[in-house]
Scaffold this active site. Sequence first.
Site, short mmCIF file in Angstrom:
data_model
loop_
_atom_site.label_atom_id
_atom_site.label_comp_id
_atom_site.label_asym_id
_atom_site.label_seq_id
_atom_site.Cartn_x
_atom_site.Cartn_y
_atom_site.Cartn_z
N ASP A 91 -9.55 -8.12 -34.03
CA ASP A 91 -9.02 -7.44 -35.22
C ASP A 91 -7.66 -6.82 -34.96
O ASP A 91 -7.18 -6.77 -33.83
CB ASP A 91 -9.99 -6.31 -35.65
CG ASP A 91 -11.33 -6.84 -36.14
OD1 ASP A 91 -11.41 -8.04 -36.44
OD2 ASP A 91 -12.29 -6.05 -36.20
N TYR A 146 -16.90 -7.04 -24.38
CA TYR A 146 -15.81 -6.17 -24.82
C TYR A 146 -15.91 -4.84 -24.08
O TYR A 146 -16.99 -4.44 -23.65
CB TYR A 146 -15.93 -5.87 -26.32
CG TYR A 146 -15.43 -6.97 -27.23
CD1 TYR A 146 -14.15 -6.92 -27.78
CD2 TYR A 146 -16.24 -8.04 -27.58
CE1 TYR A 146 -13.70 -7.91 -28.65
CE2 TYR A 146 -15.79 -9.05 -28.43
CZ TYR A 146 -14.51 -8.97 -28.96
OH TYR A 146 -14.06 -9.95 -29.81
#
Length: 375
Positions: A91, A146
């Site tokens: 994002d 992540y």
Amino acid sequence: EENGHQNKRLKSNADEEDAEDQNKKLPKRKIVLLMAYSGKGYHGMQRNVGSSQFKTIEDDLVSALVQSGCIPENHGEDMKKMSFQRCARTDKGVSAAGQIVSLKVRLIDDILEKINNHLPSHIRILGLKRVTGGFNSKNKCDARTYSYMLPTFAFAHKDHDVQEELYRLDTETLERVNKLLACYKGTHNFHNFTSQKGPRDPSAKRYIMEMYCGEPFVRENVEFAVIKVKGQSFMMHQIRKMIGLVIAIVKGYAAESIMERSWGEEKVDVPKAPGLGLVLEKVHFEKYNRRFGNDGLHEPLEWTEEEEKIAIFKEQYIYPTIINTEREEKSMANWLNTLSIHDFNSSAVEMQTNNKNSKKSSDPEGSDGCGDDSD
């Protein structure tokens, strides 16, 4: 003298054309590139062709691929022509230390050096491997890891007056954070952790392999910690909302029971932590490696030799960006001030009301509790 300059210019143009002609003769091969980038100032990874006002990482990458002679210009305009596929669609503002893209290129000499010469220093190609012709980095990926770097004052209880630079996370609070993060392990319905997915959408079910917060460390007088999460795949904003909810619980804004409720069918208001600290660390290709990694033709998609380069890139570009931006823009501190606006209890009450009303009207849609996420 002028003629001399002109001759030189003509010669360099001719050399470039020769190189281009040579490139055209090279066969195209399917490869993967290992990428690292600092996402600050970019509208995410994925290119939006025709929308030049929102700059993405892929805009810079495609431009470098064309300029270095790896791909013809028309492949840059239509990325399907080079079978381009990113492994994860990060994002806006999110960084990566181990992103993988697969594509067909001409394997020119010194390919990595030439691509990197046309990229800004905060985007690097750190490795390249040949893969099978049908390889697709998104479909063949088994899992993604992540990390999320945050200042530890995010976990200070709301009733305690805290000086951000002086705050240090105690063992008890860290244990509680880890107990809550561990609750996410396994398969859950994460429809409340993204937008535009209803509770009965099968794709809202996601499998989380591990999630934990590491030991805190001090940088520039502020204490930080890194949360790691490994899952099969993630939806838009999912990780930020998973972390946002744990922060809301630890700070005392929400009860622990909200976690179970958020996996149920009702709509729950889940706060979304800032994007700044999120980094795509690694993508995993275990099944592919088992099948093709030792077939004598292809290498396994492991990057042990590149680990040092990855670590150096993080220290140079990713961590300083997170730390300095946090200090200058106070994204976490400002976001923490918005937690009191969230209503962590109302949806349960609304649900009961909806149920009563739906029984009265016998409307089957009444109790669905589904709606658009207010992202």
